[in-house]
Design a protein around this motif. Structure first.
Motif, PDB file in Angstrom:
ATOM      1  N   ASP A  88       5.584   6.772  -7.952  1.00  0.00           N
ATOM      2  CA  ASP A  88       6.183   5.916  -6.928  1.00  0.00           C
ATOM      3  C   ASP A  88       5.162   4.930  -6.360  1.00  0.00           C
ATOM      4  O   ASP A  88       4.006   5.295  -6.119  1.00  0.00           O
ATOM      5  CB  ASP A  88       6.746   6.763  -5.786  1.00  0.00           C
ATOM      6  CG  ASP A  88       7.983   7.544  -6.194  1.00  0.00           C
ATOM      7  OD1 ASP A  88       8.599   7.171  -7.218  1.00  0.00           O
ATOM      8  OD2 ASP A  88       8.326   8.516  -5.499  1.00  0.00           O
ATOM      9  N   ASP A  89       5.616   3.691  -6.130  1.00  0.00           N
ATOM     10  CA  ASP A  89       4.731   2.700  -5.511  1.00  0.00           C
ATOM     11  C   ASP A  89       4.785   2.840  -3.996  1.00  0.00           C
ATOM     12  O   ASP A  89       5.558   3.643  -3.440  1.00  0.00           O
ATOM     13  CB  ASP A  89       5.090   1.285  -5.964  1.00  0.00           C
ATOM     14  CG  ASP A  89       6.517   0.877  -5.590  1.00  0.00           C
ATOM     15  OD1 ASP A  89       7.139   1.551  -4.739  1.00  0.00           O
ATOM     16  OD2 ASP A  89       7.008  -0.116  -6.157  1.00  0.00           O
ATOM     17  N   ALA A  90       3.956   2.049  -3.294  1.00  0.00           N
ATOM     18  CA  ALA A  90       3.833   2.174  -1.838  1.00  0.00           C
ATOM     19  C   ALA A  90       5.154   1.892  -1.124  1.00  0.00           C
ATOM     20  O   ALA A  90       5.506   2.579  -0.153  1.00  0.00           O
ATOM     21  CB  ALA A  90       2.742   1.230  -1.330  1.00  0.00           C
TER      22      ALA A  90
ATOM     23  N   LEU B  44      -7.114  -2.301  -2.158  1.00  0.00           N
ATOM     24  CA  LEU B  44      -5.831  -1.627  -1.965  1.00  0.00           C
ATOM     25  C   LEU B  44      -4.736  -2.610  -1.598  1.00  0.00           C
ATOM     26  O   LEU B  44      -4.928  -3.493  -0.749  1.00  0.00           O
ATOM     27  CB  LEU B  44      -5.940  -0.571  -0.867  1.00  0.00           C
ATOM     28  CG  LEU B  44      -6.645   0.739  -1.201  1.00  0.00           C
ATOM     29  CD1 LEU B  44      -6.745   1.605   0.056  1.00  0.00           C
ATOM     30  CD2 LEU B  44      -5.898   1.492  -2.296  1.00  0.00           C
ATOM     31  N   ALA B  45      -3.579  -2.447  -2.213  1.00  0.00           N
ATOM     32  CA  ALA B  45      -2.384  -3.217  -1.850  1.00  0.00           C
ATOM     33  C   ALA B  45      -1.403  -2.252  -1.211  1.00  0.00           C
ATOM     34  O   ALA B  45      -1.100  -1.188  -1.775  1.00  0.00           O
ATOM     35  CB  ALA B  45      -1.774  -3.871  -3.084  1.00  0.00           C
ATOM     36  N   GLY B  46      -0.927  -2.581  -0.023  1.00  0.00           N
ATOM     37  CA  GLY B  46      -0.048  -1.665   0.689  1.00  0.00           C
ATOM     38  C   GLY B  46       1.194  -2.330   1.221  1.00  0.00           C
ATOM     39  O   GLY B  46       1.377  -3.540   1.116  1.00  0.00           O
ATOM     40  N   VAL B  47       2.051  -1.515   1.816  1.00  0.00           N
ATOM     41  CA  VAL B  47       3.284  -1.978   2.438  1.00  0.00           C
ATOM     42  C   VAL B  47       3.323  -1.433   3.861  1.00  0.00           C
ATOM     43  O   VAL B  47       2.923  -0.287   4.109  1.00  0.00           O
ATOM     44  CB  VAL B  47       4.526  -1.497   1.652  1.00  0.00           C
ATOM     45  CG1 VAL B  47       5.807  -1.945   2.350  1.00  0.00           C
ATOM     46  CG2 VAL B  47       4.496  -2.030   0.229  1.00  0.00           C
TER      47      VAL B  47
ATOM     48  N   ALA C 191       1.817   2.296   4.084  1.00  0.00           N
ATOM     49  CA  ALA C 191       1.650   3.206   2.949  1.00  0.00           C
ATOM     50  C   ALA C 191       0.826   2.540   1.865  1.00  0.00           C
ATOM     51  O   ALA C 191       0.941   1.328   1.632  1.00  0.00           O
ATOM     52  CB  ALA C 191       3.013   3.612   2.387  1.00  0.00           C
ATOM     53  N   VAL C 192      -0.013   3.342   1.227  1.00  0.00           N
ATOM     54  CA  VAL C 192      -0.756   2.927   0.035  1.00  0.00           C
ATOM     55  C   VAL C 192      -0.689   4.077  -0.963  1.00  0.00           C
ATOM     56  O   VAL C 192      -0.424   5.227  -0.591  1.00  0.00           O
ATOM     57  CB  VAL C 192      -2.236   2.587   0.344  1.00  0.00           C
ATOM     58  CG1 VAL C 192      -2.341   1.374   1.250  1.00  0.00           C
ATOM     59  CG2 VAL C 192      -2.960   3.795   0.955  1.00  0.00           C
ATOM     60  N   THR C 193      -0.916   3.767  -2.221  1.00  0.00           N
ATOM     61  CA  THR C 193      -0.998   4.817  -3.231  1.00  0.00           C
ATOM     62  C   THR C 193      -2.407   4.851  -3.809  1.00  0.00           C
ATOM     63  O   THR C 193      -3.065   3.810  -3.939  1.00  0.00           O
ATOM     64  CB  THR C 193       0.024   4.584  -4.353  1.00  0.00           C
ATOM     65  OG1 THR C 193      -0.174   3.297  -4.931  1.00  0.00           O
ATOM     66  CG2 THR C 193       1.443   4.694  -3.829  1.00  0.00           C
ATOM     67  N   THR C 194      -2.862   6.063  -4.135  1.00  0.00           N
ATOM     68  CA  THR C 194      -4.197   6.268  -4.704  1.00  0.00           C
ATOM     69  C   THR C 194      -4.072   7.256  -5.861  1.00  0.00           C
ATOM     70  O   THR C 194      -3.038   7.934  -5.996  1.00  0.00           O
ATOM     71  CB  THR C 194      -5.165   6.840  -3.652  1.00  0.00           C
ATOM     72  OG1 THR C 194      -4.908   8.251  -3.499  1.00  0.00           O
ATOM     73  CG2 THR C 194      -5.011   6.148  -2.310  1.00  0.00           C
ATOM     74  N   PRO C 195      -5.110   7.377  -6.687  1.00  0.00           N
ATOM     75  CA  PRO C 195      -5.068   8.369  -7.763  1.00  0.00           C
ATOM     76  C   PRO C 195      -4.877   9.794  -7.251  1.00  0.00           C
ATOM     77  O   PRO C 195      -4.402  10.667  -7.984  1.00  0.00           O
ATOM     78  CB  PRO C 195      -6.434   8.203  -8.440  1.00  0.00           C
ATOM     79  CG  PRO C 195      -6.817   6.783  -8.160  1.00  0.00           C
ATOM     80  CD  PRO C 195      -6.304   6.518  -6.780  1.00  0.00           C
TER      81      PRO C 195
END
Length: 209
Positions: A120-122, A149-152, A173-177
């Motif tokens: 899932d993306d941010a 980081l690219a976030g929403v 929200a951000v996503t990381t490994p």
């Protein structure tokens, strides 16, 4: 006599003009000073609003810090962080850390939520988080970047049956490994939320995986 009177009137006129000129000059200086003061106040307010006015009180998220997270970010000065021992789940993420504003004179928290790694993306993560936020309305989404980081981010109104009126809240929200991360800012009311906004902006600006 007439000449003397004429000279007296001319002298009086000259003095009057001189006084008027000086008064105008002083008024101009006073106005300029007022304008400068207003400009400084406006600049200070703007700096506070966009987070520049929040001084860093140290970073959290790294191994050995108060809260070990998939990300690191700067806390505002005097705010204190504490890991949550019994995580509360909301949508795809669980509450793992609370950064308390009380030592800085405010009533509210920056709350950090984390989840399991996935596809899932941010935006998807944040929308799922908001879907579980009972009492939320008027959600406005936007994107941001913090380093690589690219976030929403979402700004919304929140109201429960116990509240007299809705208050403003925010989350990003951000996503990381190591999984998604949601950072949420609430507050006792909208006034407290806005007062704590510089700390939220500081965290957002310094967010790193």
């Amino acid at each position: 006599m007439l000449v003397g009177a004429g000279n007296g009137r001319r002298g009086l006129v000259q003095v009057t003009l001189l006084v008027a000129a000086l008064a105008g000059s002083l008024t101009g200086c006073s106005k300029a000073a007022d304008d400068d003061a207003k400009t400084k106040v406006t600049a200070t307010a703007s700096a506070t609003a966009d987070g520049v006015g929040a001084k860093s009180g140290g970073s959290i998220g790294a191994d050995g810090s108060a809260c070990e997270l998939p990300v690191t970010f700067d806390m505002a000065e005097d705010w204190t962080a504490e890991a949550v021992e019994t995580p509360l789940r909301q949508g795809p993420v669980s509450l793992v850390c609370e950064v308390d504003a009380k030592p800085a004179g405010h009533i509210g928290f920056l709350r950090v939520w984390t989840g399991d790694p996935g596809a899932d993306d941010a935006r998807t993560v944040l929308e799922a988080f908001m879907a579980a936020e009972t009492g939320a309305s008027k959600a406005q989404y936007s994107t941001f970047k913090a380093g690589p980081l690219a976030g929403v981010e979402v700004k919304y109104a929140y109201k429960t049956e116990f509240d007299d009126e809705a208050k403003t809240e925010r989350a990003l929200a951000v996503t990381t490994p190591r999984g998604p991360v949601v950072v949420h800012l609430g507050g006792l009311d909208t006034e407290e939320h806005e007062a704590m906004l510089p700390a939220y902006e500081l965290a957002k600006r310094t967010l790193r995986a």
